[in-house]
Write an enzyme that holds these catalytic residues in place. Structure first.
Site, short mmCIF file in Angstrom:
data_model
loop_
_atom_site.label_atom_id
_atom_site.label_comp_id
_atom_site.label_asym_id
_atom_site.label_seq_id
_atom_site.Cartn_x
_atom_site.Cartn_y
_atom_site.Cartn_z
N ASN A 212 0.82 -1.21 0.00
CA ASN A 212 0.00 0.00 0.00
C ASN A 212 0.86 1.26 0.00
O ASN A 212 0.59 2.22 -0.73
CB ASN A 212 -0.93 0.01 1.22
N HIS A 217 -3.04 2.63 -2.68
CA HIS A 217 -4.17 1.82 -2.23
C HIS A 217 -4.92 1.15 -3.37
O HIS A 217 -5.51 0.09 -3.20
CB HIS A 217 -5.11 2.67 -1.38
N ASP A 221 -5.78 -2.67 -3.35
CA ASP A 221 -7.12 -3.24 -3.58
C ASP A 221 -7.07 -4.32 -4.66
O ASP A 221 -7.72 -5.36 -4.54
CB ASP A 221 -8.10 -2.13 -3.99
N GLU A 248 -5.88 -7.30 5.54
CA GLU A 248 -5.31 -8.31 4.64
C GLU A 248 -5.42 -9.73 5.21
O GLU A 248 -4.74 -10.64 4.76
CB GLU A 248 -3.84 -7.99 4.33
#
Length: 336
Positions: A212, A217, A221, A248
């Site tokens: 990340n 992000h 994702d 996660e």
């Protein structure tokens, strides 16, 4: 490793259903006509069929109940006065039974006194038809019945969709933590009742915070979505399932699977996750996963085991995998 769960947020004001739009039925609903008078039933059958409805008929209450169970009809038009089971009793029996959808009941009678009408409504009828009404009037009442059934169908769909969304992780499409806790309890209860095993795998994507921070992000994702796809593709049976516990961290529940079988599945998933870099908008990203494996076989008192107990043991094994260098599977110790 992130152990915090993503809390299921209550629906916002905008998502609350304020108006149900009727879902148009592709075909007209089936209508069941119940009357011991053959002339009357033929007249109604011709009228209702001409209006585009499929029609089935019965000449007594018992036959009507059998037809409802075998050829469900959401609209029932029945006579108030019949030998044996009369119309009021048939209304009550229909209301007491379980059917795939709502049954809209129209009670036909030659008597239209207030007392008769109230008795029919009290027995469960939705509408009242006088035998003196014109055919046009009857068709108009059927149109009303169909509209109400469409609204009822739409409401069922909306409730089911909200229920599904409440149990689904919005990003990955897999089940969420709420679903996991509810259904893990059911799996344990089922296993205690019928015997056998149930195993739990807990996964944590290695160095996910770094992904990340370095790639953004959106890339993170994409990694989560692809991770779930690979996990689900590696599950051996339709009734094995995956849930996102938070961040996660994910879980896989394997009903009727001992620890050895669970370890095989865990290793298969670990290899599938690491096999090919994940394509993202920031470029291909290599990922690995750490796994902890536990299950009912690891507890001496199987009758007292809770979903939290199994999750805690699997989390401990996951912790050992992370501390042991990541990208590995750690298996709990079964009770001798």
């Amino acid at each position: 490793m992130s152990m915090s769960a993503v809390e299921d947020q209550p629906a916002s004001d905008e998502s609350v259903i304020t108006q149900i739009q009727p879902a148009m039925m592709a075909v007209a609903p089936r209508v069941l006509l119940v009357d011991d008078d053959e002339i009357m039933i033929e007249r109604l059958k011709d009228l209702v069929t001409a209006a585009g409805f499929e029609v089935v008929t019965a000449q007594d209450g018992e036959s009507a109940l059998v037809l409802l169970a075998t050829q469900f009809a959401p609209i029932v038009i029945l006579d108030r006065q019949m030998p044996g089971m009369d119309g009021l009793e048939l209304c009550r029996r229909i209301r007491a039974a379980q059917y795939p959808g709502y049954v809209y009941i129209m009670l036909v009678t030659a008597h239209d006194s207030e007392e008769e009408i109230l008795a029919g409504l009290d027995a469960g009828a939705d509408d009242y038809l006088s035998k003196r009404l014109s055919g046009t009037h009857v068709i108009a009442r059927l149109a009303t019945a169909r509209r109400i059934l469409q609204l009822e169908h739409s409401l069922r769909q909306a409730i089911e969709e909200r229920r599904r969304l409440a149990m689904t992780d919005a990003l990955t499409g897999c089940h969420n933590r709420r679903y996991f806790m509810n259904h893990m309890r059911r799996e344990l209860k089922r296993t205690r009742r019928f015997g056998g095993e149930v195993s739990l795998l807990v996964f944590d994507i290695d160095h996910f915070k770094h992904i990340n921070d370095r790639h953004g992000h959106a890339a993170g994702d994409a990694v989560l979505i692809e991770f779930v796809r690979r996990v689900q593709g590696a599950l051996p049976r339709e009734y094995d399932w995956c849930a996102r516990l938070g961040g996660e961290e994910f879980a896989v529940v394997l009903p009727q699977t001992d620890l050895a079988g669970a370890a095989t599945v865990a290793e298969k998933i670990r290899r599938a996750v690491a096999a090919v870099p994940v394509p993202t908008s920031a470029g291909a990203i290599e990922i690995t996963v750490s796994v902890g494996v536990s299950g009912l076989a690891c507890f001496a008192d199987r009758g007292a085991v809770t979903a939290d107990n199994v999750l805690s043991r699997a989390d401990d094994c996951l912790y050992h995998s992370k501390n042991g260098g990541r990208d590995r599977v750690t298996i709990d110790t079964p009770v001798p």
